[in-house]
Design a protein around this motif. Structure first.
Motif, PDB file in Angstrom:
ATOM      1  N   ASP A 162      98.030  25.621 -39.675  1.00  0.00           N
ATOM      2  CA  ASP A 162      98.095  25.470 -41.141  1.00  0.00           C
ATOM      3  C   ASP A 162      96.903  24.667 -41.652  1.00  0.00           C
ATOM      4  OD1 ASP A 162     100.439  26.875 -41.342  1.00  0.00           O
ATOM      5  OD2 ASP A 162     101.735  25.083 -41.243  1.00  0.00           O
ATOM      6  N   VAL A 163      96.594  23.575 -40.942  1.00  0.00           N
ATOM      7  CA  VAL A 163      95.462  22.732 -41.366  1.00  0.00           C
ATOM      8  C   VAL A 163      94.193  23.581 -41.387  1.00  0.00           C
ATOM      9  CG1 VAL A 163      94.049  20.697 -40.808  1.00  0.00           C
ATOM     10  CG2 VAL A 163      96.514  20.639 -40.392  1.00  0.00           C
ATOM     11  N   ALA A 164      93.973  24.335 -40.316  1.00  0.00           N
ATOM     12  CA  ALA A 164      92.762  25.140 -40.214  1.00  0.00           C
ATOM     13  C   ALA A 164      92.693  26.163 -41.351  1.00  0.00           C
ATOM     14  CB  ALA A 164      92.707  25.845 -38.862  1.00  0.00           C
ATOM     15  N   GLU A 165      93.826  26.769 -41.644  1.00  0.00           N
ATOM     16  CA  GLU A 165      93.839  27.762 -42.725  1.00  0.00           C
ATOM     17  C   GLU A 165      93.577  27.116 -44.065  1.00  0.00           C
ATOM     18  OE1 GLU A 165      97.350  30.380 -42.835  1.00  0.00           O
ATOM     19  OE2 GLU A 165      96.687  31.035 -40.838  1.00  0.00           O
ATOM     20  N   SER A 166      94.185  25.948 -44.287  1.00  0.00           N
ATOM     21  CA  SER A 166      94.061  25.326 -45.613  1.00  0.00           C
ATOM     22  C   SER A 166      92.609  24.916 -45.903  1.00  0.00           C
ATOM     23  CB  SER A 166      95.005  24.140 -45.757  1.00  0.00           C
ATOM     24  OG  SER A 166      94.577  23.105 -44.904  1.00  0.00           O
ATOM     25  N   VAL A 167      91.835  24.574 -44.895  1.00  0.00           N
ATOM     26  CA  VAL A 167      90.431  24.202 -45.167  1.00  0.00           C
ATOM     27  C   VAL A 167      89.481  25.348 -44.787  1.00  0.00           C
ATOM     28  CG1 VAL A 167      90.834  21.724 -44.965  1.00  0.00           C
ATOM     29  CG2 VAL A 167      90.141  23.018 -42.929  1.00  0.00           C
ATOM     30  N   GLU A 168      90.031  26.506 -44.504  1.00  0.00           N
ATOM     31  CA  GLU A 168      89.252  27.683 -44.104  1.00  0.00           C
ATOM     32  C   GLU A 168      88.273  27.350 -42.980  1.00  0.00           C
ATOM     33  OE1 GLU A 168      87.579  29.852 -47.355  1.00  0.00           O
ATOM     34  OE2 GLU A 168      89.263  29.337 -48.641  1.00  0.00           O
ATOM     35  N   PHE A 169      88.826  26.739 -41.965  1.00  0.00           N
ATOM     36  CA  PHE A 169      88.023  26.315 -40.812  1.00  0.00           C
ATOM     37  C   PHE A 169      87.559  27.537 -40.027  1.00  0.00           C
ATOM     38  CE2 PHE A 169      87.265  23.892 -36.899  1.00  0.00           C
ATOM     39  CZ  PHE A 169      86.707  22.756 -37.439  1.00  0.00           C
ATOM     40  N   LYS A 170      86.244  27.572 -39.776  1.00  0.00           N
ATOM     41  CA  LYS A 170      85.689  28.776 -39.155  1.00  0.00           C
ATOM     42  C   LYS A 170      85.051  28.474 -37.795  1.00  0.00           C
ATOM     43  CE  LYS A 170      86.016  31.849 -42.582  1.00  0.00           C
ATOM     44  NZ  LYS A 170      85.926  31.227 -43.887  1.00  0.00           N
ATOM     45  N   ALA A 171      84.847  29.550 -37.012  1.00  0.00           N
ATOM     46  CA  ALA A 171      84.134  29.433 -35.736  1.00  0.00           C
ATOM     47  C   ALA A 171      82.662  29.105 -36.040  1.00  0.00           C
ATOM     48  CB  ALA A 171      84.228  30.772 -34.994  1.00  0.00           C
ATOM     49  N   PRO A 172      81.901  28.612 -35.084  1.00  0.00           N
ATOM     50  CA  PRO A 172      82.308  28.304 -33.726  1.00  0.00           C
ATOM     51  C   PRO A 172      82.917  26.907 -33.620  1.00  0.00           C
ATOM     52  CG  PRO A 172      79.953  27.873 -33.982  1.00  0.00           C
ATOM     53  CD  PRO A 172      80.460  28.361 -35.304  1.00  0.00           C
ATOM     54  N   ALA A 173      84.037  26.856 -32.915  1.00  0.00           N
ATOM     55  CA  ALA A 173      84.680  25.562 -32.743  1.00  0.00           C
ATOM     56  C   ALA A 173      85.310  25.424 -31.363  1.00  0.00           C
ATOM     57  CB  ALA A 173      85.745  25.367 -33.808  1.00  0.00           C
ATOM     58  N   VAL A 174      85.399  24.179 -30.944  1.00  0.00           N
ATOM     59  CA  VAL A 174      86.072  23.835 -29.695  1.00  0.00           C
ATOM     60  C   VAL A 174      87.407  23.214 -30.075  1.00  0.00           C
ATOM     61  CG1 VAL A 174      85.964  22.321 -27.688  1.00  0.00           C
ATOM     62  CG2 VAL A 174      83.869  23.286 -28.611  1.00  0.00           C
ATOM     63  N   ALA A 175      88.468  23.608 -29.395  1.00  0.00           N
ATOM     64  CA  ALA A 175      89.763  22.986 -29.667  1.00  0.00           C
ATOM     65  C   ALA A 175      90.150  22.104 -28.483  1.00  0.00           C
ATOM     66  CB  ALA A 175      90.818  24.066 -29.886  1.00  0.00           C
ATOM     67  N   VAL A 176      90.685  20.935 -28.786  1.00  0.00           N
ATOM     68  CA  VAL A 176      91.137  20.023 -27.728  1.00  0.00           C
ATOM     69  C   VAL A 176      92.617  19.771 -27.904  1.00  0.00           C
ATOM     70  CG1 VAL A 176      90.603  17.876 -26.510  1.00  0.00           C
ATOM     71  CG2 VAL A 176      88.975  18.775 -28.190  1.00  0.00           C
ATOM     72  N   PHE A 177      93.371  19.966 -26.836  1.00  0.00           N
ATOM     73  CA  PHE A 177      94.816  19.722 -26.857  1.00  0.00           C
ATOM     74  C   PHE A 177      95.096  18.566 -25.899  1.00  0.00           C
ATOM     75  CE2 PHE A 177      95.947  23.851 -28.784  1.00  0.00           C
ATOM     76  CZ  PHE A 177      94.809  24.605 -28.488  1.00  0.00           C
ATOM     77  N   GLY A 178      95.726  17.511 -26.401  1.00  0.00           N
ATOM     78  CA  GLY A 178      96.073  16.421 -25.484  1.00  0.00           C
ATOM     79  C   GLY A 178      96.102  15.093 -26.198  1.00  0.00           C
ATOM     80  N   THR A 179      96.699  14.109 -25.537  1.00  0.00           N
ATOM     81  CA  THR A 179      96.811  12.799 -26.196  1.00  0.00           C
ATOM     82  C   THR A 179      95.456  12.102 -26.307  1.00  0.00           C
ATOM     83  OG1 THR A 179      97.373  11.821 -24.074  1.00  0.00           O
ATOM     84  CG2 THR A 179      99.221  12.415 -25.501  1.00  0.00           C
ATOM     85  N   VAL A 180      94.458  12.580 -25.557  1.00  0.00           N
ATOM     86  CA  VAL A 180      93.112  11.989 -25.689  1.00  0.00           C
ATOM     87  C   VAL A 180      92.601  12.122 -27.128  1.00  0.00           C
ATOM     88  CG1 VAL A 180      92.242  12.133 -23.310  1.00  0.00           C
ATOM     89  CG2 VAL A 180      92.103  14.159 -24.818  1.00  0.00           C
TER      90      VAL A 180
END
Ligand code: SAH
Length: 517
Positions: A224-242
């Motif tokens: 939802d966040v990405a859609e609301s700000v129209e976030f576009k590639a190229p991007a790296v996604a990080v999943f984790g508590t870091v």
């Protein structure tokens, strides 16, 4: 066998890093400098092409996803074909060539064709992207495992081989490349496999460049966040508590010029330092040299050498630019072999930049005016140097210098000789495609460091859009801008590069871009 084909070609598969030119390896730079052919793609920073030889063939191979400039098969063929002709081919790839970069496939093709190759690893965006967002991919308090996966598999594959239960259940940090377009599907799949719904997630786009942007959320909210700000590639996604470390470690994005595209119009050689400083302040720098400096030829060159050889016979030696200093000492040490042969001549420099260049040659300065323009220098002589009537001076100047200084010194009774050290010519070469990028994408601020940068910019048929702010190094450059119908938005208080940097920062803080005064 002809000479051409008897040379053995090679293909260097080079990682160009994530974008910041400082993150290219030294070996990578060597490979670009040595190349007969450079094949580069969408994610490798075009600024690197300035290191290529002027006669090197530069080939754009794409690819923005869906918009492949040359299909992969064509690229492989091209690499094999050029290297088989005995050429040195440097294949530049964003990040690391072997991390979702198809470097392995290209190497296999080269091997099959009997062409030598070399892997030159690069800094992968999978590590550098999180780092520039203030997220360490591993941290002893958070994880002991790191998984890197792709969110965009080979589109020709009929079925997905991604097992999202493995991703959902893998401990530690997960980094995803190429996944922005499928973010919702992927996060939903991971959630469905039982991953923690509150798992922190960050997305970093155009990481390590002045265009970097980061958004954060959780596995549940990030799409939802990405859609609301129209976030576009190229991007790296990080999943984790870091990802939580970013709150404390976000070091790159708070810089004062972040997100601002700034054009540097100085010569290619002089641009790099200024660009580095701007980048260090977070700017997205477009190096678009409009001028180049060349040594004089023919009679001018002979006259220059003659005057340089006689330097010891003058009372004063005057420099009005760092370029003049460089050309003077190059000529001096070609003719003379002993620094002492400069004699007891006193040295004047128009400003601190010129004085700093003199220091590089271990030369002190006897006079620097308060105002770093020709008028200031003339005044300083008239005021500080006592009576200058009948003193002899040698002025090392550009061919196109103004005559203010010579007029005033002549009027004061100085016996002045003028040594024309170099000429300023328009830069017509554009290996990095900067002019095109400026035309298509514009800029927030354009900097001019001399009247000739303004004149040559206009000679290229370019104009400055209303929304681009103009920063001028000093009054002479500003006057040239005004003559050509442009009002500078700011003029540096100190007419040198540090002064111009201050002006640029002031401009960036002063007003939102695109607004009229
Ligand atoms: N070999 C590259 C990855 C190529 S796949 C590497 O090691 O980095 C292309 C993907 O890399 C993009 O879709 C994006 O996910 C990521 N990427 C490359 N450069 C990036 C950058 N500067 N910022 C964010 N993501 C980037």
């Amino acid at each position: 066998m002809s000479e051409e084909t008897s040379k053995k070609g090679i293909c260097y598969l080079v990682g160009a890093g994530p974008g910041d030119p400082g993150l290219m390896t030294l070996r990578g730079k060597e490979c670009i400098e040595a190349a007969d052919v450079v094949v580069y793609d969408y994610l490798s920073n075009p600024e690197f092409l300035k290191w290529a030889r002027p006669d090197a063939e530069l080939i754009y191979a794409g690819k923005k996803s869906k918009n492949h400039a040359i299909p992969q098969g064509g690229i492989n063929e091209l690499l094999v074909q050029r290297a088989s002709e005995g050429k040195i081919v440097t294949r530049l790839k964003g990040g690391d060539p072997l991390v979702f970069g198809r470097g392995g496939e290209e190497a296999e093709e080269l091997r099959e064709a009997g062409v030598d190759f070399e892997f030159v690893p690069g800094i992968s965006s999978s590590i550098a992207g999180p780092a520039y967002a203030g997220i360490p991919v591993t941290h002893r308090e958070h994880c002991s495992q790191l998984t890197i996966f792709t969110g965009h598999e080979d589109p020709t594959k009929a079925e997905s081989s991604m097992d999202y239960s493995q991703i959902a259940n893998a401990p530690g940090t997960k980094v995803m490349l190429m996944g922005v377009e499928r973010l919702r599907t992927i996060t939903e799949a991971i959630l469905a496999e039982g991953a923690d719904k509150d798992l922190p997630v960050a997305l970093v786009r155009w990481a390590t460049t002045g265009r970097q942007e980061t958004i954060t959320g959780t596995l549940t909210t990030i799409a939802d966040v990405a859609e609301s700000v129209e976030f576009k590639a190229p991007a790296v996604a990080v999943f984790g508590t870091v990802v939580n470390c970013r709150e404390n470690l976000n070091w790159f994005e708070p810089r004062p010029l972040r997100g601002k595209r700034i054009v540097v119009t100085r010569t290619r050689k002089q641009a790099s330092r200024m660009s580095r400083e701007l980048r260090d302040l977070g700017a997205d720098v477009l190096e678009m040299p409009t001028i180049r400096i060349e040594r004089c030829q023919g009679d001018d060159a002979r006259e220059f050498a003659h005057l340089v050889a006689e330097v010891h016979s003058y009372d004063w030696l005057i420099f009005t630019s760092p370029n003049g200093v460089e050309h003077f000492f190059e000529a001096f040490y070609t003719i003379r072999n002993d620094a002492r042969e400069i004699g007891g001549v006193r040295i004047a420099a128009i400003g601190p930049g010129t004085a700093a260049k003199l220091k590089e040659y271990h030369m002190g300065t006897d006079l620097i005016p308060e105002k770093h323009v020709a008028e200031g220098l003339a005044e300083a002589f008239e005021k500080d140097a006592g009576s200058i009537e009948n003193t002899t001076m040698l002025w090392v100047r550009a061919k196109e210098a103004r005559d203010v200084l010579s007029k005033r010194l002549h009027a004061a009774g100085v016996i002045l000789d003028e040594a024309i050290a170099y000429q300023t010519l328009p830069e017509t070469d554009d290996p990095t495609g900067a002019v095109k990028r400026f035309r298509e994408e514009g800029a927030d601020i354009i900097t001019f460091t001399s009247s000739s940068t303004v004149e040559c910019f206009l000679d290229l048929g370019l104009s400055i859009p209303d929304e681009t702010a103009i920063a001028s190094i000093g009054p002479i450059t500003s006057a040239t801008l005004v003559e050509n119908g442009y009002d500078p938005d700011i003029e540096a208080k100190s007419h040198d590069i540090p002064g111009l940097m201050e002006a640029v920062i002031e401009l960036a803080n002063e007003k939102p871009f695109g607004e009229e005064d």
